[in-house]
Design a protein around this motif. Structure first.
Motif, PDB file in Angstrom:
ATOM      1  N   MET A 134     -13.062  34.854  12.778  1.00 52.33           N
ATOM      2  CA  MET A 134     -13.170  34.049  13.978  1.00 52.33           C
ATOM      3  C   MET A 134     -14.525  34.303  14.639  1.00 52.33           C
ATOM      4  N   VAL A 135     -15.141  33.259  15.113  1.00 53.87           N
ATOM      5  CA  VAL A 135     -16.437  33.352  15.767  1.00 53.87           C
ATOM      6  C   VAL A 135     -16.222  33.455  17.275  1.00 53.87           C
ATOM      7  N   GLU A 136     -16.860  34.432  17.903  1.00 54.52           N
ATOM      8  CA  GLU A 136     -16.773  34.595  19.359  1.00 54.52           C
ATOM      9  C   GLU A 136     -17.907  33.803  20.017  1.00 54.52           C
ATOM     10  N   LEU A 137     -17.564  33.008  21.022  1.00 54.53           N
ATOM     11  CA  LEU A 137     -18.550  32.220  21.754  1.00 54.53           C
ATOM     12  C   LEU A 137     -18.511  32.589  23.223  1.00 54.53           C
ATOM     13  N   ASP A 138     -19.669  32.515  23.882  1.00 54.08           N
ATOM     14  CA  ASP A 138     -19.709  32.781  25.312  1.00 54.08           C
ATOM     15  C   ASP A 138     -19.809  31.453  26.071  1.00 54.08           C
ATOM     16  N   ALA A 139     -19.860  31.546  27.377  1.00 54.51           N
ATOM     17  CA  ALA A 139     -19.881  30.346  28.217  1.00 54.51           C
ATOM     18  C   ALA A 139     -21.100  29.466  27.932  1.00 54.51           C
ATOM     19  N   ILE A 140     -22.238  30.073  27.635  1.00 62.60           N
ATOM     20  CA  ILE A 140     -23.446  29.281  27.330  1.00 62.60           C
ATOM     21  C   ILE A 140     -23.240  28.482  26.047  1.00 62.60           C
ATOM     22  N   ASP A 141     -22.672  29.117  25.024  1.00 58.53           N
ATOM     23  CA  ASP A 141     -22.385  28.398  23.778  1.00 58.53           C
ATOM     24  C   ASP A 141     -21.474  27.198  24.049  1.00 58.53           C
ATOM     25  N   TRP A 142     -20.420  27.446  24.823  1.00 55.90           N
ATOM     26  CA  TRP A 142     -19.474  26.362  25.104  1.00 55.90           C
ATOM     27  C   TRP A 142     -20.133  25.231  25.888  1.00 55.90           C
ATOM     28  N   GLN A 143     -20.995  25.570  26.815  1.00 56.48           N
ATOM     29  CA  GLN A 143     -21.688  24.535  27.591  1.00 56.48           C
ATOM     30  C   GLN A 143     -22.582  23.696  26.683  1.00 56.48           C
ATOM     31  N   ILE A 144     -23.288  24.349  25.780  1.00 52.28           N
ATOM     32  CA  ILE A 144     -24.138  23.625  24.828  1.00 52.28           C
ATOM     33  C   ILE A 144     -23.286  22.705  23.957  1.00 52.28           C
ATOM     34  N   ILE A 145     -22.186  23.229  23.449  1.00 49.37           N
ATOM     35  CA  ILE A 145     -21.292  22.422  22.605  1.00 49.37           C
ATOM     36  C   ILE A 145     -20.763  21.220  23.381  1.00 49.37           C
ATOM     37  N   ALA A 146     -20.343  21.436  24.624  1.00 43.99           N
ATOM     38  CA  ALA A 146     -19.806  20.338  25.426  1.00 43.99           C
ATOM     39  C   ALA A 146     -20.857  19.260  25.664  1.00 43.99           C
ATOM     40  N   LEU A 147     -22.082  19.667  25.944  1.00 42.32           N
ATOM     41  CA  LEU A 147     -23.142  18.676  26.165  1.00 42.32           C
ATOM     42  C   LEU A 147     -23.460  17.923  24.881  1.00 42.32           C
ATOM     43  N   LEU A 148     -23.482  18.605  23.752  1.00 40.94           N
ATOM     44  CA  LEU A 148     -23.703  17.916  22.478  1.00 40.94           C
ATOM     45  C   LEU A 148     -22.526  17.018  22.122  1.00 40.94           C
ATOM     46  N   ASN A 149     -21.329  17.418  22.517  1.00 41.15           N
ATOM     47  CA  ASN A 149     -20.150  16.582  22.283  1.00 41.15           C
ATOM     48  C   ASN A 149     -20.242  15.295  23.108  1.00 41.15           C
ATOM     49  N   GLU A 150     -20.827  15.407  24.286  1.00 42.57           N
ATOM     50  CA  GLU A 150     -21.051  14.252  25.155  1.00 42.57           C
ATOM     51  C   GLU A 150     -22.077  13.307  24.527  1.00 42.57           C
ATOM     52  N   ASP A 151     -23.173  13.883  23.991  1.00 40.34           N
ATOM     53  CA  ASP A 151     -24.230  13.101  23.352  1.00 40.34           C
ATOM     54  C   ASP A 151     -24.882  13.963  22.281  1.00 40.34           C
ATOM     55  N   GLY A 152     -24.520  13.729  21.033  1.00 40.70           N
ATOM     56  CA  GLY A 152     -25.000  14.530  19.920  1.00 40.70           C
ATOM     57  C   GLY A 152     -26.499  14.448  19.693  1.00 40.70           C
ATOM     58  N   ARG A 153     -27.158  13.474  20.325  1.00 42.41           N
ATOM     59  CA  ARG A 153     -28.610  13.342  20.171  1.00 42.41           C
ATOM     60  C   ARG A 153     -29.373  13.985  21.323  1.00 42.41           C
ATOM     61  N   MET A 154     -28.659  14.644  22.221  1.00 43.21           N
ATOM     62  CA  MET A 154     -29.312  15.261  23.372  1.00 43.21           C
ATOM     63  C   MET A 154     -30.277  16.352  22.894  1.00 43.21           C
ATOM     64  N   SER A 155     -31.482  16.335  23.405  1.00 40.58           N
ATOM     65  CA  SER A 155     -32.492  17.324  23.005  1.00 40.58           C
ATOM     66  C   SER A 155     -32.198  18.683  23.628  1.00 40.58           C
ATOM     67  N   SER A 156     -32.770  19.710  23.005  1.00 44.12           N
ATOM     68  CA  SER A 156     -32.637  21.063  23.558  1.00 44.12           C
ATOM     69  C   SER A 156     -33.230  21.130  24.963  1.00 44.12           C
ATOM     70  N   ALA A 157     -34.327  20.416  25.179  1.00 45.77           N
ATOM     71  CA  ALA A 157     -34.958  20.402  26.505  1.00 45.77           C
ATOM     72  C   ALA A 157     -34.025  19.783  27.550  1.00 45.77           C
ATOM     73  N   GLU A 158     -33.343  18.696  27.180  1.00 43.76           N
ATOM     74  CA  GLU A 158     -32.417  18.051  28.118  1.00 43.76           C
ATOM     75  C   GLU A 158     -31.207  18.942  28.379  1.00 43.76           C
ATOM     76  N   ILE A 159     -30.698  19.596  27.345  1.00 38.09           N
ATOM     77  CA  ILE A 159     -29.573  20.518  27.520  1.00 38.09           C
ATOM     78  C   ILE A 159     -29.985  21.639  28.468  1.00 38.09           C
ATOM     79  N   ALA A 160     -31.166  22.218  28.240  1.00 36.20           N
ATOM     80  CA  ALA A 160     -31.669  23.297  29.104  1.00 36.20           C
ATOM     81  C   ALA A 160     -31.807  22.818  30.542  1.00 36.20           C
ATOM     82  N   ARG A 161     -32.324  21.603  30.717  1.00 34.32           N
ATOM     83  CA  ARG A 161     -32.488  21.044  32.064  1.00 34.32           C
ATOM     84  C   ARG A 161     -31.127  20.893  32.745  1.00 34.32           C
ATOM     85  N   ARG A 162     -30.141  20.386  32.020  1.00 33.03           N
ATOM     86  CA  ARG A 162     -28.808  20.168  32.599  1.00 33.03           C
ATOM     87  C   ARG A 162     -28.084  21.479  32.873  1.00 33.03           C
ATOM     88  N   MET A 163     -28.412  22.515  32.113  1.00 35.84           N
ATOM     89  CA  MET A 163     -27.748  23.803  32.310  1.00 35.84           C
ATOM     90  C   MET A 163     -28.406  24.622  33.409  1.00 35.84           C
TER      91      MET A 163
END
Length: 164
Positions: free
Chosen positions: A1-30
């Motif tokens: 089993m892979v352990e994930l923290d809150a940051i991992d989950w936030q990144i996953i949720a944002l990519l789930n919202e829009d799989g083409r979201m850039s790392s820069a946009e994810i960082a900005r939103r976080m």
């Protein structure tokens, strides 16, 4: 089993919202996280097999509006053989071996009810080892795997939202 923290989950949720979201946009939103860190985490999540990046088709928009679950009862000792054979059909999007009254569970996408009937009666019905089938039309889909998120993701998102 892979352990994930809150940051991992936030990144996953944002990519789930829009799989083409850039790392820069994810960082900005976080907020207080560098894009480079986001990119590293995405790479790590992919390498660890937590998620894959791929296109998700909408079968209904592509002319395959009929969705059905088919349960297949199989002769003893032939379950895996039948499941492997059924998995070869392009109409089948999901195959699982089951327990209980039926042995194999599949999901099917086709163009019409007639195509569904012919597929189940002729293609599945003629596989050696198939005893019988039960077919259930699914006229409404409320949730599917691409939108699925576990409780841990919900908690991480709530934490993320409350920190704004």
């Amino acid at each position: 089993m892979v352990e994930l923290d809150a940051i991992d989950w936030q990144i996953i949720a944002l990519l789930n919202e829009d799989g083409r979201m850039s790392s820069a946009e994810i960082a900005r939103r976080m907020g207080d996280i560098p894009a480079r860190t986001v990119n590293h985490r995405i790479d790590s999540l992919i390498e660890r097999g937590v998620f894959q990046v791929r296109a998700i088709l909408d079968p209904g928009r592509l002319g395959y509006p009929v969705m059905a679950d088919v349960f297949i009862q199989v002769e003893p000792g032939r379950v895996r053989e039948v499941a492997d054979r059924v998995a070869q059909f392009p109409q089948v999007s999901y195959v699982a071996c089951a327990t209980g009254g039926m042995d194999v569970s599949i999901s099917v996408r086709v163009r019409s009810n007639e195509e569904l009937f012919n597929f189940v009666a002729d293609s599945i019905g003629n596989i050696p080892g198939v005893r019988r089938t039960e077919t259930y039309l699914l006229p409404i889909k409320l949730k599917d795997l691409p939108g699925w998120m576990p409780d841990e993701a919900t908690a991480a998102l709530e934490e993320f939202s409350s920190s704004d």
